[in-house]
Design an enzyme around this catalytic site. Structure first.
Site, PDB file in Angstrom:
ATOM      1  N   ARG A  29      -8.153  22.724  -1.258  1.00 33.12           N
ATOM      2  CA  ARG A  29      -7.403  22.435  -0.035  1.00 33.12           C
ATOM      3  C   ARG A  29      -8.186  22.744   1.241  1.00 33.12           C
ATOM      4  O   ARG A  29      -8.066  22.044   2.231  1.00 33.12           O
ATOM      5  CB  ARG A  29      -6.080  23.213  -0.077  1.00 33.12           C
ATOM      6  CG  ARG A  29      -5.021  22.691   0.868  1.00 33.12           C
ATOM      7  CD  ARG A  29      -3.652  23.075   0.396  1.00 33.12           C
ATOM      8  NE  ARG A  29      -3.376  22.503  -0.917  1.00 33.12           N
ATOM      9  CZ  ARG A  29      -2.990  21.249  -1.125  1.00 33.12           C
ATOM     10  NH1 ARG A  29      -2.810  20.432  -0.100  1.00 33.12           N
ATOM     11  NH2 ARG A  29      -2.772  20.806  -2.341  1.00 33.12           N
TER      12      ARG A  29
ATOM     13  N   HIS B 172      -8.174   1.946   1.380  1.00 38.15           N
ATOM     14  CA  HIS B 172      -8.392   2.462   0.019  1.00 38.15           C
ATOM     15  C   HIS B 172      -7.266   3.386  -0.445  1.00 38.15           C
ATOM     16  O   HIS B 172      -7.501   4.445  -1.031  1.00 38.15           O
ATOM     17  CB  HIS B 172      -9.736   3.167  -0.076  1.00 38.15           C
ATOM     18  CG  HIS B 172     -10.903   2.261   0.166  1.00 38.15           C
ATOM     19  ND1 HIS B 172     -11.092   1.079  -0.529  1.00 38.15           N
ATOM     20  CD2 HIS B 172     -11.923   2.339   1.042  1.00 38.15           C
ATOM     21  CE1 HIS B 172     -12.181   0.477  -0.099  1.00 38.15           C
ATOM     22  NE2 HIS B 172     -12.710   1.212   0.863  1.00 38.15           N
TER      23      HIS B 172
ATOM     24  N   GLY C  56      25.935 -30.196 -27.563  1.00 35.27           N
ATOM     25  CA  GLY C  56      26.607 -30.064 -26.279  1.00 35.27           C
ATOM     26  C   GLY C  56      26.090 -30.933 -25.154  1.00 35.27           C
ATOM     27  O   GLY C  56      25.967 -32.160 -25.255  1.00 35.27           O
TER      28      GLY C  56
ATOM     29  N   TYR D 181     -10.279 -11.188  -9.500  1.00 35.84           N
ATOM     30  CA  TYR D 181     -10.695 -10.011 -10.251  1.00 35.84           C
ATOM     31  C   TYR D 181      -9.829  -8.838  -9.838  1.00 35.84           C
ATOM     32  O   TYR D 181      -8.980  -8.951  -8.960  1.00 35.84           O
ATOM     33  CB  TYR D 181     -12.185  -9.713 -10.043  1.00 35.84           C
ATOM     34  CG  TYR D 181     -12.633  -9.590  -8.600  1.00 35.84           C
ATOM     35  CD1 TYR D 181     -12.454  -8.402  -7.882  1.00 35.84           C
ATOM     36  CD2 TYR D 181     -13.255 -10.657  -7.955  1.00 35.84           C
ATOM     37  CE1 TYR D 181     -12.869  -8.289  -6.569  1.00 35.84           C
ATOM     38  CE2 TYR D 181     -13.673 -10.546  -6.637  1.00 35.84           C
ATOM     39  CZ  TYR D 181     -13.472  -9.353  -5.943  1.00 35.84           C
ATOM     40  OH  TYR D 181     -13.883  -9.233  -4.647  1.00 35.84           O
TER      41      TYR D 181
ATOM     42  N   LYS E 229       9.428 -17.770 -36.926  1.00 36.71           N
ATOM     43  CA  LYS E 229       9.037 -17.046 -38.136  1.00 36.71           C
ATOM     44  C   LYS E 229       8.400 -17.984 -39.150  1.00 36.71           C
ATOM     45  O   LYS E 229       7.476 -17.599 -39.868  1.00 36.71           O
ATOM     46  CB  LYS E 229      10.260 -16.353 -38.744  1.00 36.71           C
ATOM     47  CG  LYS E 229       9.933 -15.579 -40.025  1.00 36.71           C
ATOM     48  CD  LYS E 229      11.093 -14.760 -40.526  1.00 36.71           C
ATOM     49  CE  LYS E 229      10.692 -14.001 -41.794  1.00 36.71           C
ATOM     50  NZ  LYS E 229      11.760 -13.085 -42.269  1.00 36.71           N
TER      51      LYS E 229
ATOM     52  N   ASN F  18      -5.854  16.701  -3.111  1.00 38.31           N
ATOM     53  CA  ASN F  18      -5.218  17.614  -2.163  1.00 38.31           C
ATOM     54  C   ASN F  18      -5.177  16.975  -0.782  1.00 38.31           C
ATOM     55  O   ASN F  18      -6.216  16.564  -0.272  1.00 38.31           O
ATOM     56  CB  ASN F  18      -5.989  18.924  -2.089  1.00 38.31           C
ATOM     57  CG  ASN F  18      -5.818  19.784  -3.321  1.00 38.31           C
ATOM     58  OD1 ASN F  18      -4.700  19.977  -3.770  1.00 38.31           O
ATOM     59  ND2 ASN F  18      -6.925  20.292  -3.846  1.00 38.31           N
TER      60      ASN F  18
END
Length: 524
Positions: free
Chosen positions: A443, A280, A38, A220, A141, A423
């Site tokens: 909590r 964080h 093509g 890292y 393959k 919590n």
């Protein structure tokens, strides 16, 4: 340079034609015969590269608008025949089929097609490649006998080996084989995802295959001894960190990206001018106001200590006045939808601060997006926590109803606590966090922690008249007791504990208003 002649045949059919003419010319100089199809054949012919058209090889014309051209036994027998097996080679000879020793194929641009505006399903389906993946899989393959190239970046290495040794090493062929199956796996997964979205199918499937593209390697991960890279989903994800443009600073680190993503998801809960400071993975200061400068002041004063080296995300344009205030603080990352020119120039004087522009910062995640967590040997998958509460299910359970101001602050705190690690407890007053207690194993510890921090970081009266939000129910009334001692006047929590009545009774005793949402927001 005189090249060592290589007795091979190569089949070339590529959608991405980067470097293909130059590569093919080098193959011809090596004595390699080229078969093509093509548009690739036409491009090579125009460039003066000698090539055989695929229909000349198969004796069968391309048909069905090019849908069938390489799906032919002459092609696949030539690829799959194992040269080390005499019976394979005898069968080829009996069938008058020659081997094909190299395949250079990349696939129809399915990804580019589905990313176009207003693309139709018919156009997308027409750009699903059939012959290309089939040739790639056949060649891969039989990797020990066939060199298969799917990436133009590999042309150089293959040519160098052919020029020096007259062949491609087995190790390189094995690497190229691996690359093929990664490529076809990615391709098929894109198609499956597209079809799933077309069907509006939001079920969690029996088998889960995901595909992502690498954005960058990182120095890292969370810690220096861990390898890391950043990947993005296929497609433009508005409002996500993958869509942000970095305007200043060092490369984003693993922790930068993780923390910024969490801060952005919290920010999306607010429509009024709001600033979220995060450290964080937890919010450390959140403020909303009538203007963005006042919102910054609230977020900053909520925790002047933890914001140091933190992430700040903002849902309004950064003005020069705001930039001047932020410049006084060491920040790792700033994200906003826009920056005043003078504000950006000022922030860019701090060469290490990572300044990101995210124009669609308020666009939420898709409701059915996946939240993934890797566990040893598997993956746990859920849809994202896209809901906040159901207003009809809000229920005042105490004798005293909250005032309008208390209700406003409770909804503010509820938005925040949704993104606090469980919590989780959040205290708020006047649409400003005054204490955040994340990640404790019970909590009441979280409650006491954020009360203590409020007194330490703001002032001793910070919690007087404040409200409290808890991400899950109170199993005991000890948190209510702690809230009362701190001067907290209203509490919002999911409810649902078998001991709810203990907490309600204690609230009534102290005149604290309590609202149940009926919806919890664990975040682990």
């Amino acid at each position: 340079m005189i090249y060592k002649e290589v007795n091979m045949r190569a089949l070339i059919s590529v959608s991405d034609k980067t470097g293909i003419v130059e590569f093919a010319k080098e193959l011809v100089l090596l004595g390699i015969e080229i078969i093509s199809t093509g548009g690739t054949y036409n491009k090579l012919k125009e460039a003066g590269v000698a090539a055989i058209e695929i229909s000349e090889l198969t004796g069968f014309p391309e048909c069905l608008d090019g849908r069938v051209k390489t799906l032919h036994p002459i092609v696949h027998a030539g690829l799959l025949a194992m040269r080390s097996k005499p019976d394979h080679m005898k069968q080829l000879k009996d069938l008058n089929i020659e081997t094909i020793d190299m395949v250079v194929v990349n696939l129809y641009p399915f990804k580019a097609t589905i990313l176009k505006e207003n693309v139709t399903r018919e156009e997308a389906v027409e750009n699903i490649d059939i012959g290309g993946p089939t040739m790639l899989r056949s060649a891969a393959k039989n990797y020990q006998d066939v060199t298969v190239i799917v990436d133009p970046d590999d042309y150089k290495e293959v040519l160098e080996q052919l020029k020096v040794k007259g062949e491609v090493s087995l190790d390189t062929k094995f690497y190229l084989m691996q690359k093929v199956f990664m490529h076809t796996s990615n391709y098929d997964t894109m198609i499956a995802d597209y079809l799933k979205n077309q069907r509006n199918d939001h079920e969690l499937p029996d088998t889960l295959t995901l595909t992502y593209e690498k954005v960058q390697d990182m120095r890292y991960g969370e810690n220096p001894h861990q390898k890391a890279a950043f990947y993005r989903e296929i497609g433009k994800k508005k409002g996500s960190i993958t869509d942000a443009v970095q305007l200043n600073g060092k490369e984003l680190s693993f922790n930068n990206i993780n923390d910024t993503n969490g801060a952005l998801e919290l920010l999306k809960e607010f429509t009024e001018p709001t600033v979220v400071a995060c450290k964080h993975g937890n919010p450390c200061g959140v403020g909303s106001a009538d203007n963005i400068l006042d919102a910054w002041t609230k977020a900053f004063e909520a925790d002047k200590v933890s914001i140091y080296g933190g992430i700040v995300v903002i849902n309004r344009e950064v003005t020069l006045e705001l930039a001047e205030e932020m410049k006084k603080v060491f920040l790792e990352v700033i994200v906003a939808p826009a920056y005043d020119k003078a504000a950006l120039e000022l922030l860019q004087t701090k060469k290490n601060v990572r300044v990101l522009e995210l124009r669609d910062i308020d666009v939420p995640q898709e409701e059915h997006a996946y939240d993934l967590k890797k566990v040893n040997g598997g993956l746990i998958v859920q849809t994202i926590d896209s809901k906040l509460l159901i207003e009809e299910e809000l229920k005042v359970v105490t004798d005293r109803k909250p005032t309008d101001k208390e209700m406003e602050d409770m909804l503010f705190a509820w938005r925040v606590v949704k993104f606090v690690k469980s919590n989780g407890i959040a205290l708020a007053k006047d649409k400003q966090t005054v204490g955040i207690g994340p990640g404790q194993v019970n909590r009441v510890w979280s409650t006491k922690q954020c009360i203590e921090h409020a007194a330490e970081l703001i002032n001793e009266d910070a919690t007087k008249g404040a409200v409290l939000a808890s991400d899950a129910y109170f199993p005991f009334d000890d948190s209510v007791e702690a809230a009362h001692q701190a001067g907290i006047t209203a509490i919002i929590q999911p409810g649902g504990s078998i001991r709810d009545e203990d907490s309600i009774k204690k609230c009534n005793e102290y005149g604290i208003a309590m609202v149940f949402t009926g919806m919890r927001h664990f975040k682990h």
